[in-house]
Motif scaffolding. Sequence first.
Motif, PDB file in Angstrom:
ATOM      1  N   THR A 322       0.843  -1.202   0.000  1.00  0.00           N
ATOM      2  CA  THR A 322       0.000   0.000   0.000  1.00  0.00           C
ATOM      3  C   THR A 322       0.876   1.248   0.000  1.00  0.00           C
ATOM      4  N   VAL A 420      -5.648  -1.545  -6.945  1.00  0.00           N
ATOM      5  CA  VAL A 420      -6.826  -0.922  -6.340  1.00  0.00           C
ATOM      6  C   VAL A 420      -6.442   0.511  -5.966  1.00  0.00           C
ATOM      7  N   GLU A 425      -9.347   8.975   0.117  1.00  0.00           N
ATOM      8  CA  GLU A 425      -9.426   7.839   1.047  1.00  0.00           C
ATOM      9  C   GLU A 425      -9.873   8.234   2.444  1.00  0.00           C
ATOM     10  N   ARG A 442     -12.410   1.458   2.537  1.00  0.00           N
ATOM     11  CA  ARG A 442     -10.970   1.647   2.320  1.00  0.00           C
ATOM     12  C   ARG A 442     -10.195   0.463   2.903  1.00  0.00           C
ATOM     13  N   ALA A 445     -10.907  -2.717   0.995  1.00  0.00           N
ATOM     14  CA  ALA A 445     -10.239  -2.698  -0.310  1.00  0.00           C
ATOM     15  C   ALA A 445      -8.776  -3.107  -0.170  1.00  0.00           C
ATOM     16  N   ILE A 446      -8.149  -2.685   0.919  1.00  0.00           N
ATOM     17  CA  ILE A 446      -6.754  -3.076   1.164  1.00  0.00           C
ATOM     18  C   ILE A 446      -6.674  -4.591   1.366  1.00  0.00           C
ATOM     19  N   ALA A 449      -7.176  -6.311  -2.026  1.00  0.00           N
ATOM     20  CA  ALA A 449      -5.940  -6.277  -2.808  1.00  0.00           C
ATOM     21  C   ALA A 449      -4.936  -7.306  -2.276  1.00  0.00           C
ATOM     22  N   LYS A 455      -1.738  -4.381  -5.574  1.00  0.00           N
ATOM     23  CA  LYS A 455      -1.243  -3.195  -4.891  1.00  0.00           C
ATOM     24  C   LYS A 455      -2.390  -2.214  -4.666  1.00  0.00           C
ATOM     25  N   THR A 456      -2.283  -1.426  -3.584  1.00  0.00           N
ATOM     26  CA  THR A 456      -3.309  -0.434  -3.250  1.00  0.00           C
ATOM     27  C   THR A 456      -2.676   0.946  -3.208  1.00  0.00           C
TER      28      THR A 456
END
Length: 839
Positions: A322, A420, A425, A442, A445-446, A449, A455-456
């Motif tokens: 991230t 992603v 955010e 958020r 989504a991490i 991924a 990768k985020t």
Amino acid sequence: MESLFGDTYPVGEDLNPLFADIILPVPIPRMFTYKIPKSLAEGIGIGYRVIVQFGKKKVLTGIVGKVHAKPPQAYEAKPILDVLDAQATVNPLQIRLWAWMAEYYCCHIGEVMNAALPSGLKLSSESKIQINPLFDQETSAYPLDDRELVILEALAQREEMSYQDCENILGIKSIHGIIKSLVVKEAILVFEEVKDKFSPKVESRVRLVKRYAEDRDALEGLFASISGKPKQEEILLKYLQEVPVFHQVALNEKGLEKSVFAQAGLSQSALKTLVKNGVLEEFKVVVSRFQDELAASDPIQLSQEQEAAKASIKQQFEEKHTVLLHGITGSGKTEIYITLIEEALAGGSQVLLLLPEIALTTHMVDRLRKVFGGRMGVFHSKYSDNERVEVWNGVLSGKVSFVVGVRSSIFLPFDSLGLVIVDEEHESSYKQFDPAPRYQARDAAIMLAWLHQAKTLLGSATPSFESFYNARQKKYGYFQLKNRYGEAQLPEFHLADILADKKKNLLKLDSTRLLREKIQEALQRQEQVLIFQNRRGYAPYICCEDCGWIPGCDRCDVSLTYHQFGEEMRCHYCGFKEKVPHTCAACGSTKLGAVGLGTERIEESLALLFPEARIARMDLDTTRSKYGYQRLLEDFGSGNVDILVGTQMITKGLDFDRVTVVGIMDADRILYFPDFRAGERAFQQITQVAGRAGRRDKRGNVIIQTRRPDDQIFTQIMAGDYVNFYLQEMGERQRFFYPPFVKIIKVSTRHKEYKVAEKAARHLHQLMAEIPVKKIMLGPEKGLIGKIKDQYIFESVAKLDRTSQAQAQFKHDLQAALEEMQAHKDFKSVRFVVDVDPY
């Protein structure tokens, strides 16, 4: 066949019998085991939708989560009634995400499934059927048996029928096999509710009959025969202009949309005559609701700073999953996103771009569509269920490789996600509050991924403290864009003292002299103005000037908001409405006045102050329709609106050349709010809305109206001093144990009787306090809003040590405590709501 948990079993008669654990859309903390009939064994696997009986009468669509050979011990497994799919609708990575969300957010996997699947993919005993509008029995390639014909004949007399209706007509107990057969033969469509009834997007087209399309002499003879009929000639010439059949005969098969002739102002009567006379033939085609073609777009030219940001992000992705992109408003984060998306798609990966608001989605989609065309899908709640299912199937089939959407987009069936991006955010709208799962998109989504080894990229001008903390702790990568793109300058800030103007009698209709002057200057230069007030309606409430009575909602512990349009009082929590009272219910006085500011009242005040200005309002009330946002933004972008008044919808992502003035009507209302994040959110909202001003060659002006101009936060906002503001706030949070230094779990206890709710809350709080982990317990206290929809609310808050072991044990023991509470005879009707990361 591989199960969700990695076990492999042969399918067929080698193992007899086989069982499947099914995820059902019910709030129960486990999957249910069903027997797989031999007839279905070859066509079933993880992620397939199946129809099962749940309870005595209910029929539900479930998702296969595991296939195995172990029968249940506590009950006899019922057979699966049918399989709905020829291939899996849900993939194992999705199910792993559902399982993680259920565990992390203290809910049930069935609740996650219910949120994840569009209703068009969830069928139940309440489902209905309709005739497929495209079905033609005479030309159908499939024969129909007697029972199927009976159903179709019945549907010819009725618009739709339920499963129960079908069973009654045929006099049989299970209709599912017949329904499935009719669906496969494309004779019927199934839908969940009347509002979800499938309406394919159908285009009416015309084409030349083959005789004229393949023979020049015949076509010349045709023109000779209609000589003297100019309207028919115009139709034919327009067709041949758009469809040059003699250059490429195959083009005639596709034909031309009938709407083209109407748009050109040609005679519809002449068109009908040509069809009637057998010159043109009319036909219908089902088309995608989404554009396939690429529009013209200029190639992205990154600045030197943007190139450095992109290179740094890619380098940091080598080591970290991230990266946080901290770019001031107008720094050009979107251009960086686009180039990274193009590279990921070129490498064969899928990409998800999350945006916080539908309004921002609308504005961004047009820009991205020019670059990505039909590879891009758009997914948000204003779309119909048909449109959402179409995007789902597009991702499933591989046609859609890039999705732009709001928080629910994380549930789409990605199978090769590579990147992603979570834009803005920090936004609170990424948090789902009701119903379960109460997730933070958020964070989810991490995790999504991570499951895909993708990768985020998190992007924001004002990052959330949690993300900035993770970046400073080196958990995330980090890059800062410090300059605006191109020649644009940061806006100039002005503090307007409301109390000082009031004392000098300079305050007019809630606007200070400075704000009025700046608006007037902008209007004279034919520039545009944004006015921000995070409160819709005309006024927060009305009040009796004699006795102080305030109309309140009977079902909730809040005052009713006054909406002048419609002359009504509304509760923004339960939807209750009533007419505006003319007299005080307490003393009978007629002296009732509006108190406070809402967007509706500001719109009216500005119309009186600037009668020549064209004013529009953007809030929940004006954007309820599907394209409400789009129409307002198009009007504003085309210059048909001079002043746009709005709530937080206007604070993010909007990019208009001519906006030079931003007014914040009441900054104190954002700042002085009983929430530990009040300062953080005030800094974010004011900075974000200020960033809409002066995004090109003209420097913008931002006027902040406040009663406390000496508050330090305004100095920090005007200086753009995010880091020092962050350090100051984090010192307070560390001292008083708030995130990111602790993990917060809030449990709400709700019941229609005050004493029952209070007693249950105290009992549960005691059980929570006894859980042996390091924590601080607060409560139980009456909720900030003590009653909503006739339910009294009490809240207990646990501040937990951030270690994963402490969190896992607390959640496990909390679940046991809740089960104990639900089994207690006094609390069976009490509702308990668990919210992880609630603020």
